[in-house]
Scaffold this motif. Structure first.
Motif, PDB file in Angstrom:
ATOM      1  N   LEU A   1       0.825  -1.212   0.000  1.00 34.04           N
ATOM      2  CA  LEU A   1       0.000   0.000   0.000  1.00 34.04           C
ATOM      3  C   LEU A   1       0.856   1.258   0.000  1.00 34.04           C
ATOM      4  N   ARG A   2       2.018   1.226   0.625  1.00 35.63           N
ATOM      5  CA  ARG A   2       2.913   2.385   0.553  1.00 35.63           C
ATOM      6  C   ARG A   2       3.369   2.605  -0.884  1.00 35.63           C
ATOM      7  N   GLU A   3       3.717   1.539  -1.565  1.00 32.47           N
ATOM      8  CA  GLU A   3       4.144   1.681  -2.964  1.00 32.47           C
ATOM      9  C   GLU A   3       3.021   2.250  -3.806  1.00 32.47           C
ATOM     10  N   ALA A   4       1.790   1.806  -3.577  1.00 29.63           N
ATOM     11  CA  ALA A   4       0.662   2.235  -4.399  1.00 29.63           C
ATOM     12  C   ALA A   4       0.236   3.666  -4.093  1.00 29.63           C
ATOM     13  N   LEU A   5       0.078   4.000  -2.807  1.00 31.47           N
ATOM     14  CA  LEU A   5      -0.382   5.333  -2.444  1.00 31.47           C
ATOM     15  C   LEU A   5       0.713   6.378  -2.589  1.00 31.47           C
ATOM     16  N   GLY A   6       1.961   5.993  -2.401  1.00 28.51           N
ATOM     17  CA  GLY A   6       3.048   6.962  -2.368  1.00 28.51           C
ATOM     18  C   GLY A   6       3.240   7.490  -0.960  1.00 28.51           C
ATOM     19  N   ASP A   7       4.451   7.963  -0.674  1.00 29.97           N
ATOM     20  CA  ASP A   7       4.800   8.365   0.689  1.00 29.97           C
ATOM     21  C   ASP A   7       3.910   9.477   1.226  1.00 29.97           C
ATOM     22  N   LEU A   8       3.659  10.507   0.426  1.00 29.19           N
ATOM     23  CA  LEU A   8       2.902  11.646   0.949  1.00 29.19           C
ATOM     24  C   LEU A   8       1.485  11.249   1.322  1.00 29.19           C
ATOM     25  N   LEU A   9       0.798  10.514   0.448  1.00 32.73           N
ATOM     26  CA  LEU A   9      -0.598  10.179   0.709  1.00 32.73           C
ATOM     27  C   LEU A   9      -0.717   9.195   1.868  1.00 32.73           C
ATOM     28  N   ILE A  10       0.082   8.151   1.877  1.00 35.64           N
ATOM     29  CA  ILE A  10      -0.067   7.180   2.969  1.00 35.64           C
ATOM     30  C   ILE A  10       0.366   7.792   4.298  1.00 35.64           C
ATOM     31  N   ASP A  11       1.410   8.626   4.292  1.00 31.83           N
ATOM     32  CA  ASP A  11       1.828   9.268   5.540  1.00 31.83           C
ATOM     33  C   ASP A  11       0.774  10.253   6.038  1.00 31.83           C
ATOM     34  N   SER A  12       0.071  10.892   5.111  1.00 35.57           N
ATOM     35  CA  SER A  12      -1.009  11.807   5.503  1.00 35.57           C
ATOM     36  C   SER A  12      -2.168  11.035   6.131  1.00 35.57           C
ATOM     37  N   VAL A  13      -2.514   9.892   5.545  1.00 36.79           N
ATOM     38  CA  VAL A  13      -3.575   9.063   6.121  1.00 36.79           C
ATOM     39  C   VAL A  13      -3.170   8.581   7.513  1.00 36.79           C
ATOM     40  N   ILE A  14      -1.939   8.094   7.635  1.00 36.05           N
ATOM     41  CA  ILE A  14      -1.457   7.603   8.934  1.00 36.05           C
ATOM     42  C   ILE A  14      -1.456   8.726   9.971  1.00 36.05           C
ATOM     43  N   ALA A  15      -0.990   9.903   9.587  1.00 38.09           N
ATOM     44  CA  ALA A  15      -0.967  11.038  10.520  1.00 38.09           C
ATOM     45  C   ALA A  15      -2.372  11.415  10.959  1.00 38.09           C
ATOM     46  N   THR A  16      -3.324  11.376  10.030  1.00 42.06           N
ATOM     47  CA  THR A  16      -4.714  11.690  10.367  1.00 42.06           C
ATOM     48  C   THR A  16      -5.269  10.679  11.357  1.00 42.06           C
ATOM     49  N   ARG A  17      -4.957   9.389  11.138  1.00 45.99           N
ATOM     50  CA  ARG A  17      -5.443   8.353  12.052  1.00 45.99           C
ATOM     51  C   ARG A  17      -4.795   8.489  13.432  1.00 45.99           C
ATOM     52  N   ARG A  18      -3.511   8.779  13.474  1.00 48.73           N
ATOM     53  CA  ARG A  18      -2.841   8.897  14.774  1.00 48.73           C
ATOM     54  C   ARG A  18      -3.380  10.102  15.555  1.00 48.73           C
ATOM     55  N   GLN A  19      -3.671  11.187  14.851  1.00 50.63           N
ATOM     56  CA  GLN A  19      -4.266  12.345  15.519  1.00 50.63           C
ATOM     57  C   GLN A  19      -5.650  11.999  16.047  1.00 50.63           C
ATOM     58  N   GLU A  20      -6.430  11.268  15.254  1.00 49.76           N
ATOM     59  CA  GLU A  20      -7.742  10.797  15.701  1.00 49.76           C
ATOM     60  C   GLU A  20      -7.608   9.956  16.962  1.00 49.76           C
ATOM     61  N   ALA A  21      -6.621   9.051  16.968  1.00 54.75           N
ATOM     62  CA  ALA A  21      -6.418   8.186  18.124  1.00 54.75           C
ATOM     63  C   ALA A  21      -6.069   8.994  19.370  1.00 54.75           C
ATOM     64  N   THR A  22      -5.206   9.981  19.206  1.00 55.18           N
ATOM     65  CA  THR A  22      -4.785  10.805  20.348  1.00 55.18           C
ATOM     66  C   THR A  22      -5.941  11.648  20.873  1.00 55.18           C
ATOM     67  N   THR A  23      -6.673  12.277  19.966  1.00 51.10           N
ATOM     68  CA  THR A  23      -7.754  13.179  20.360  1.00 51.10           C
ATOM     69  C   THR A  23      -8.863  12.455  21.102  1.00 51.10           C
ATOM     70  N   THR A  24      -9.140  11.209  20.712  1.00 55.73           N
ATOM     71  CA  THR A  24     -10.298  10.498  21.262  1.00 55.73           C
ATOM     72  C   THR A  24      -9.940   9.496  22.348  1.00 55.73           C
ATOM     73  N   ALA A  25      -8.656   9.400  22.715  1.00 55.36           N
ATOM     74  CA  ALA A  25      -8.216   8.360  23.648  1.00 55.36           C
ATOM     75  C   ALA A  25      -8.974   8.392  24.969  1.00 55.36           C
ATOM     76  N   SER A  26      -9.326   9.577  25.440  1.00 55.86           N
ATOM     77  CA  SER A  26      -9.985   9.679  26.744  1.00 55.86           C
ATOM     78  C   SER A  26     -11.482   9.956  26.640  1.00 55.86           C
ATOM     79  N   LEU A  27     -12.021   9.952  25.417  1.00 55.88           N
ATOM     80  CA  LEU A  27     -13.441  10.263  25.245  1.00 55.88           C
ATOM     81  C   LEU A  27     -14.301   9.028  25.452  1.00 55.88           C
ATOM     82  N   SER A  28     -15.433   9.210  26.072  1.00 55.41           N
ATOM     83  CA  SER A  28     -16.391   8.121  26.233  1.00 55.41           C
ATOM     84  C   SER A  28     -17.027   7.795  24.893  1.00 55.41           C
ATOM     85  N   ARG A  29     -17.685   6.648  24.860  1.00 58.12           N
ATOM     86  CA  ARG A  29     -18.421   6.251  23.654  1.00 58.12           C
ATOM     87  C   ARG A  29     -19.437   7.324  23.264  1.00 58.12           C
TER      88      ARG A  29
END
Length: 441
Positions: free
Chosen positions: A402-430
């Motif tokens: 998937l890194r080869e297909a998406l390219g570094d910028l796009l896959i790294d942007s997706v990963i960064a977005t997911r990690r930010q989502e994980a950090t922001t919501t870590a302490s939030l209730s359902r």
């Protein structure tokens, strides 16, 4: 350039794209500017590549929050009328650099590249999404759903028939094919199954259909939400369907020699299966997404494939009976309403092509429900797909295909977005996560 003839003398236009968090973003322009914008574009900061659900920015090397600009170019060959607003046009956009090159962070360019890569091997696709959403009203702190069941219930016809009739009319006005619609299992949950078409068009229609549903719900006094979870335990999916063809032959259909499917079709499906942990980060983008993909909910929580098996993440559909040569397709069930459709289809194709390149083979299909296997009978016959955003994001980061297909910028942007989502919501209730996403999708 051939423009959609159904758009007659629009006065204004919606320029539409979907970001890596699955949020629909738009700019409004006078229709008189569309022709010039199709070559020159309108500006957008590259930092939108790492914009998150709550409009905060993540960070990726090379994307400076203060520097640079992109050009959004409307694709007028895919322009449509905006139903209910006859003086408005709707058009998807491609993202370009200021130098006029396709921007490597553009999800629509990515899908186009994957389709072109497949075409070099004589492969074509038909794609479609099933869209589920929750309709209701906010009454103070409470959410009042449009219905409380039963699923597919005829008793709901007096409540829903005018709403669906208006939706079907709106879809027809916009040139969108719809197979069917109904009330789903969740409180207030509705569904439409969109008709199969070219992958790029299918992803465009995903965005336009959501816009139409939002508008029609608003006109009828309701609010629509495509968020992964809004009420109860049953979440909103956006199941992605893909059929694979070569010279008019379905490669997912049974072969005359008794084989379950064509050799290349098996390798393609095995490639998707092999990348399911990484693909989950694309199909299930929010922490609350993982409340939806649980065993027993027909959401594809098990990392396996099966013939018509609703517990399998990859359900081979329509591959039996006299029409299998026409109807065979794979349904990726662990995709929800917060997913980016261009990423979802493009990543499926990329993984499938990798499977063909390496001639991967499939294990036996899932039979029955793995969760019913008790301790005395041994371990379940399948593993679960990642059950957290952290786990799936790690898998995406480790995926070389998937890194080869998406390219570094796009896959790294997706990963960064997911990690930010994980950090922001870590302490939030359902409940807090549901409230956070309900109005944004």
């Amino acid at each position: 350039m051939i423009r959609d003839q159904s758009v007659s003398h629009p006065e204004s236009a919606v320029l539409h794209f979907i970001d890596n968090a699955g949020i629909a973003r738009v700019k409004y322009v006078p229709a008189s500017r569309l022709e010039s914008l199709s070559s020159g574009g309108v500006g957008l900061s590259p930092i939108f590549g790492v914009l998150t659900t709550d409009d905060t920015f993540s960070a990726v090397p090379g994307l400076d929050p203060c520097q640079g600009d992109l050009r959004l170019r409307p694709d007028l060959a895919h322009e449509r009328v905006l139903p209910g607003s006859p003086t408005w046009a709707w058009t998807p956009v491609d993202q370009y650099t200021q130098q006029g090159d396709p921007w490597p962070g553009c999800q629509r360019h990515f899908l186009r590249r994957m389709v072109a890569r497949a075409e070099t091997q004589g492969l074509t696709f038909l794609s479609a999404f099933e869209l589920e959403w929750t309709a209701g009203r906010s009454e103070g702190q409470d959410w009042q759903p449009i219905h409380d069941g039963p699923s597919h219930g005829g008793v709901l016809t007096p409540v829903l028939k005018d709403h669906f009739a208006a939706l079907f009319s709106d879809f027809a006005t916009a040139g969108i094919s719809v197979d069917h619609g109904h009330a789903e299992y969740g409180a207030g949950q509705l569904e439409v199954a969109l008709g199969p078409t070219d992958p790029l068009v299918a992803a465009d229609v995903f965005g336009l259909a959501r816009q139409i549903i939002h508008q029609r719900s608003h006109a009828d006094g309701w609010q629509a939400s495509f968020a992964p979870l809004v009420t109860g335990a049953v979440g909103n999916g956006a199941h992605a369907h893909l059929s694979l063809w070569r010279e008019g032959t379905s490669l997912f259909a049974p072969m005359g020699n008794g084989a379950a499917m064509h050799h290349d079709g098996e390798s393609f499906l095995a490639g998707i299966l092999a990348e399911l942990p990484a693909l989950t980060a694309i199909g299930s983008p929010l922490r609350i997404s993982y409340e939806r993909v649980k065993p027993g909910l027909w959401s594809g929580a098990w990392a396996c494939w099966g013939l018509e098996n609703r517990e399998a993440a990859l359900r081979l559909e329509g591959a039996q009976g006299p029409n299998a040569h026409k109807s065979s397709n794979v349904e990726w069930k662990a995709v929800d309403g917060a997913a980016n459709p261009y990423l979802a289809l493009g990543a499926m194709i990329a993984a499938g092509l990798h499977g063909m390149e390496h001639e991967l083979r499939l294990p036996p299909p899932l039979q029955g429900d793995p969760s019913l296997t008790g301790p005395s009978e041994g371990e379940p016959v399948a593993k679960l797909i990642p059950q957290s955003i952290e786990e799936s994001t790690d898998a995406l980061g480790a995926s070389a295909p998937l890194r080869e297909a998406l390219g570094d910028l796009l896959i790294d942007s997706v990963i960064a977005t997911r990690r930010q989502e994980a950090t922001t919501t870590a302490s939030l209730s359902r409940e807090a996560q549901i409230a956070r996403s309900r109005r944004r999708y």
